[in-house]
Design a protein around this motif. Structure first.
Motif, PDB file in Angstrom:
ATOM      1  N   LEU A  26      18.021  32.173  38.371  1.00  0.00           N
ATOM      2  CA  LEU A  26      16.669  32.693  38.152  1.00  0.00           C
ATOM      3  C   LEU A  26      16.105  33.332  39.422  1.00  0.00           C
ATOM      4  N   ALA A  27      16.303  32.657  40.551  1.00  0.00           N
ATOM      5  CA  ALA A  27      15.790  33.203  41.812  1.00  0.00           C
ATOM      6  C   ALA A  27      16.477  34.515  42.171  1.00  0.00           C
ATOM      7  N   LEU A  28      17.784  34.597  42.004  1.00  0.00           N
ATOM      8  CA  LEU A  28      18.518  35.816  42.314  1.00  0.00           C
ATOM      9  C   LEU A  28      18.101  36.966  41.402  1.00  0.00           C
ATOM     10  N   THR A  29      17.945  36.669  40.118  1.00  0.00           N
ATOM     11  CA  THR A  29      17.523  37.715  39.177  1.00  0.00           C
ATOM     12  C   THR A  29      16.101  38.177  39.477  1.00  0.00           C
ATOM     13  N   TRP A  30      15.215  37.242  39.804  1.00  0.00           N
ATOM     14  CA  TRP A  30      13.836  37.622  40.162  1.00  0.00           C
ATOM     15  C   TRP A  30      13.826  38.502  41.407  1.00  0.00           C
ATOM     16  N   LEU A  31      14.655  38.159  42.408  1.00  0.00           N
ATOM     17  CA  LEU A  31      14.711  38.960  43.625  1.00  0.00           C
ATOM     18  C   LEU A  31      15.200  40.381  43.334  1.00  0.00           C
ATOM     19  N   ILE A  32      16.205  40.505  42.506  1.00  0.00           N
ATOM     20  CA  ILE A  32      16.757  41.832  42.218  1.00  0.00           C
ATOM     21  C   ILE A  32      15.775  42.672  41.412  1.00  0.00           C
ATOM     22  N   PHE A  33      15.143  42.081  40.404  1.00  0.00           N
ATOM     23  CA  PHE A  33      14.315  42.862  39.485  1.00  0.00           C
ATOM     24  C   PHE A  33      12.904  43.121  40.007  1.00  0.00           C
ATOM     25  N   THR A  34      12.417  42.276  40.904  1.00  0.00           N
ATOM     26  CA  THR A  34      11.045  42.460  41.369  1.00  0.00           C
ATOM     27  C   THR A  34      10.961  43.078  42.763  1.00  0.00           C
ATOM     28  N   ARG A  35      11.994  42.925  43.545  1.00  0.00           N
ATOM     29  CA  ARG A  35      11.939  43.412  44.921  1.00  0.00           C
ATOM     30  C   ARG A  35      12.842  44.620  45.178  1.00  0.00           C
ATOM     31  N   THR A  37      14.508  46.504  42.644  1.00  0.00           N
ATOM     32  CA  THR A  37      14.463  47.522  41.588  1.00  0.00           C
ATOM     33  C   THR A  37      13.075  47.547  40.990  1.00  0.00           C
ATOM     34  N   GLU A  38      12.876  48.457  40.026  1.00  0.00           N
ATOM     35  CA  GLU A  38      11.587  48.555  39.351  1.00  0.00           C
ATOM     36  C   GLU A  38      11.449  47.550  38.220  1.00  0.00           C
ATOM     37  N   GLY A  39      12.506  46.821  37.923  1.00  0.00           N
ATOM     38  CA  GLY A  39      12.427  45.768  36.919  1.00  0.00           C
ATOM     39  C   GLY A  39      12.756  46.262  35.520  1.00  0.00           C
ATOM     40  N   VAL A  40      13.012  45.311  34.631  1.00  0.00           N
ATOM     41  CA  VAL A  40      13.286  45.585  33.226  1.00  0.00           C
ATOM     42  C   VAL A  40      12.421  44.650  32.387  1.00  0.00           C
ATOM     43  N   GLY A  41      12.606  44.704  31.081  1.00  0.00           N
ATOM     44  CA  GLY A  41      11.859  43.820  30.197  1.00  0.00           C
ATOM     45  C   GLY A  41      12.335  42.383  30.289  1.00  0.00           C
ATOM     46  N   TRP A  42      11.639  41.528  29.542  1.00  0.00           N
ATOM     47  CA  TRP A  42      11.951  40.102  29.601  1.00  0.00           C
ATOM     48  C   TRP A  42      13.338  39.809  29.025  1.00  0.00           C
ATOM     49  N   PHE A  43      13.761  40.588  28.031  1.00  0.00           N
ATOM     50  CA  PHE A  43      15.077  40.344  27.453  1.00  0.00           C
ATOM     51  C   PHE A  43      16.177  40.645  28.466  1.00  0.00           C
ATOM     52  N   GLY A  44      16.058  41.773  29.169  1.00  0.00           N
ATOM     53  CA  GLY A  44      17.044  42.094  30.195  1.00  0.00           C
ATOM     54  C   GLY A  44      17.046  41.082  31.316  1.00  0.00           C
ATOM     55  N   PHE A  45      15.859  40.605  31.685  1.00  0.00           N
ATOM     56  CA  PHE A  45      15.770  39.592  32.737  1.00  0.00           C
ATOM     57  C   PHE A  45      16.512  38.322  32.322  1.00  0.00           C
ATOM     58  N   LEU A  46      16.266  37.833  31.092  1.00  0.00           N
ATOM     59  CA  LEU A  46      16.918  36.610  30.636  1.00  0.00           C
ATOM     60  C   LEU A  46      18.425  36.800  30.492  1.00  0.00           C
ATOM     61  N   LEU A  47      18.843  37.973  30.020  1.00  0.00           N
ATOM     62  CA  LEU A  47      20.276  38.210  29.848  1.00  0.00           C
ATOM     63  C   LEU A  47      21.002  38.220  31.195  1.00  0.00           C
ATOM     64  N   VAL A  48      20.441  38.920  32.190  1.00  0.00           N
ATOM     65  CA  VAL A  48      21.078  38.969  33.509  1.00  0.00           C
ATOM     66  C   VAL A  48      21.047  37.592  34.172  1.00  0.00           C
ATOM     67  N   ALA A  49      19.937  36.878  34.000  1.00  0.00           N
ATOM     68  CA  ALA A  49      19.853  35.539  34.581  1.00  0.00           C
ATOM     69  C   ALA A  49      20.882  34.600  33.953  1.00  0.00           C
ATOM     70  N   TYR A  50      21.093  34.732  32.655  1.00  0.00           N
ATOM     71  CA  TYR A  50      22.071  33.872  31.986  1.00  0.00           C
ATOM     72  C   TYR A  50      23.487  34.183  32.470  1.00  0.00           C
ATOM     73  N   LEU A  51      23.830  35.471  32.581  1.00  0.00           N
ATOM     74  CA  LEU A  51      25.157  35.845  33.067  1.00  0.00           C
ATOM     75  C   LEU A  51      25.364  35.399  34.517  1.00  0.00           C
ATOM     76  N   ALA A  52      24.314  35.523  35.327  1.00  0.00           N
ATOM     77  CA  ALA A  52      24.414  35.058  36.707  1.00  0.00           C
ATOM     78  C   ALA A  52      24.599  33.539  36.768  1.00  0.00           C
ATOM     79  N   PHE A  53      23.927  32.825  35.872  1.00  0.00           N
ATOM     80  CA  PHE A  53      24.086  31.369  35.816  1.00  0.00           C
ATOM     81  C   PHE A  53      25.525  30.989  35.460  1.00  0.00           C
ATOM     82  N   LEU A  54      26.115  31.659  34.463  1.00  0.00           N
ATOM     83  CA  LEU A  54      27.499  31.357  34.107  1.00  0.00           C
ATOM     84  C   LEU A  54      28.440  31.636  35.274  1.00  0.00           C
ATOM     85  N   ALA A  55      28.213  32.750  35.972  1.00  0.00           N
ATOM     86  CA  ALA A  55      29.086  33.077  37.102  1.00  0.00           C
ATOM     87  C   ALA A  55      28.952  32.053  38.220  1.00  0.00           C
TER      88      ALA A  55
END
Length: 392
Positions: A26-35, A37-55
């Motif tokens: 969650l922290a890594l995804t928040w850093l990438i999308f808010t700092r 890049t310009e960010g994406v919607g909530w669905f993209g945020f949750l999807l990337v966060a989930y994939l990052a969690f699995l990795a």
């Protein structure tokens, strides 16, 4: 060297690792999308966060416990997450219907119909007993027509070597994708329209809008589902049982009737449950067959008849709040009826299978054949030991 552990073993440290990986993702995804890049919607945020969690979870677990355990843990998390995602809409739908229908549900709903009920009356007035009776009768008639045909078709497809098996299987598969409204239109065009007004036994207009026409449409919907499920269940019966029965001189028909079908009894019950689930909530075919009726009609062979899906469909489309509340109440009762049918079928199947297992255990205990049988105990005091009979 990483410690070797069985993949199913789990400790508090493993749970802490999972929570830490989730927070890091969650922290890594928040850093990438808010700092960055310009960010994406909530669905993209949750999807990337989930994939990052699995990795992250896979990498950390592989470093701690080895690649085998890491692969098992990641697969378990992915499958469990998929199950939760699929179950969430179902839970939300059931909860929504319960919240909407429970406040107006009364015992009178199960004993009264809509006689003398107007749009200005409160939602607690009247009931849906006529719809409950219609649904039970129509589904029961559909099952009476479907179960023998489905069972015979499945036995033909699985237990014979006829050349017609392939076209019959193609026909069953094609019926599985048949839209439900087409079955209602078929019964309406073939039976209702040409023979409307024809009086049958006791003066009943069988070929008209009634529950029997609805059961024919529902039977066409249930037939492919039950057939395919029974065929799969029959394939699971071990071939050794068939071969043993045939070796003892039984005919193939006797083998199917006395060995194959009793062995697959619980699976047959599951097939019937799936067939009921496929047809009990259908509304489109009933519009052209049962047609609906606000009063009690316990004769499915004469005059229009109501059902719970038609009850819900008609009332939920009304503009007044009381009628819509009645529609939600009917939907809640439909869920209760379906749940009751499922529990009854499951209980019946479990009771029979448990009895069969107990009988098999008793037979094995009484027979005691083979070198693993328990040795005979010492003779009782005051009795002489009986010598074993000599071998022939």
């Amino acid at each position: 060297m990483a410690a070797v552990r069985h993949p199913t073993e789990s400790t508090p440290a493993d749970h802490a690792t999972m929570v830490g990986c989730a927070a890091s993702a969650l922290a890594l995804t928040w850093l990438i999308f808010t700092r960055l890049t310009e960010g994406v919607g909530w669905f993209g945020f949750l999807l990337v966060a989930y994939l990052a969690f699995l990795a992250l979870f896979g990498i950390v677990t592989a470093d701690r416990l080895g690649l085998t355990v890491a692969t098992d843990r990641v697969a378990t998390v992915a499958i469990s997450s998929g199950a939760l995602v699929l179950a969430a809409p179902l839970v939300w739908l059931i909860g929504y219907i319960v919240v909407k229908g429970l406040p107006t549900l009364r015992l009178d709903f199960f004993v009264d119909d809509q006689r003398a009920i107007g749009p200005t009356d409160p939602a607690t007035e009247g009931g849906g007993s006529h719809a409950i009776v219609g649904t039970l009768q129509q589904v029961a008639l559909a099952l009476t027509l479907t179960v023998p045909l489905s069972l015979a078709t499945a036995v033909f497809l699985n237990e014979t070597r006829s050349r017609l098996r392939r076209p019959v299987r193609i026909f069953v598969d094609a019926m599985s994708g048949l839209p439900s409204i087409v079955t209602g239109l078929f019964i309406f065009a073939v039976l209702v329209v040409p023979f409307s007004g024809t009086s049958g036994p006791l003066g009943w207009e069988i070929f008209n809008f009634n529950g029997f026409m609805a059961s024919l449409a529902l039977a066409m919907i249930m037939l492919p589902t039950v057939t395919r499920t029974v065929e799969v269940v029959l394939r699971l019966v071990p071939d050794g049982l068939r071969e043993a029965s045939l070796a003892m001189g039984a005919s193939r028909a006797r083998t199917v009737w006395s060995v194959v079908l009793p062995t697959a009894r619980s699976g047959l019950t599951t097939a019937i449950v799936l067939g009921v689930a496929r047809a009990v909530g259908e509304t489109a075919p009933l519009l052209f067959t049962a047609f609906g009726y606000d009063l009690m009609n316990a004769n499915p062979f004469d005059r229009p008849q109501e059902s719970l899906p038609l009850f819900v469909y008609r009332f939920i489309r009304q503009p007044d709040a009381a009628s819509r509340a009645r529609g939600f109440t009917g939907a809640l009762v439909l869920l209760i009826v379906v749940l009751a049918l499922f529990l009854t079928a499951r209980f019946a199947a479990r009771d029979r299978s448990a009895g069969g297992r107990a009988a098999r255990r008793r037979a094995v205990r009484d027979t005691r054949i083979g070198p693993e049988a328990a040795p005979p105990g010492p003779p009782a005091p005051g009795t002489a030991a009986v010598p074993a009979a000599p071998e022939a």
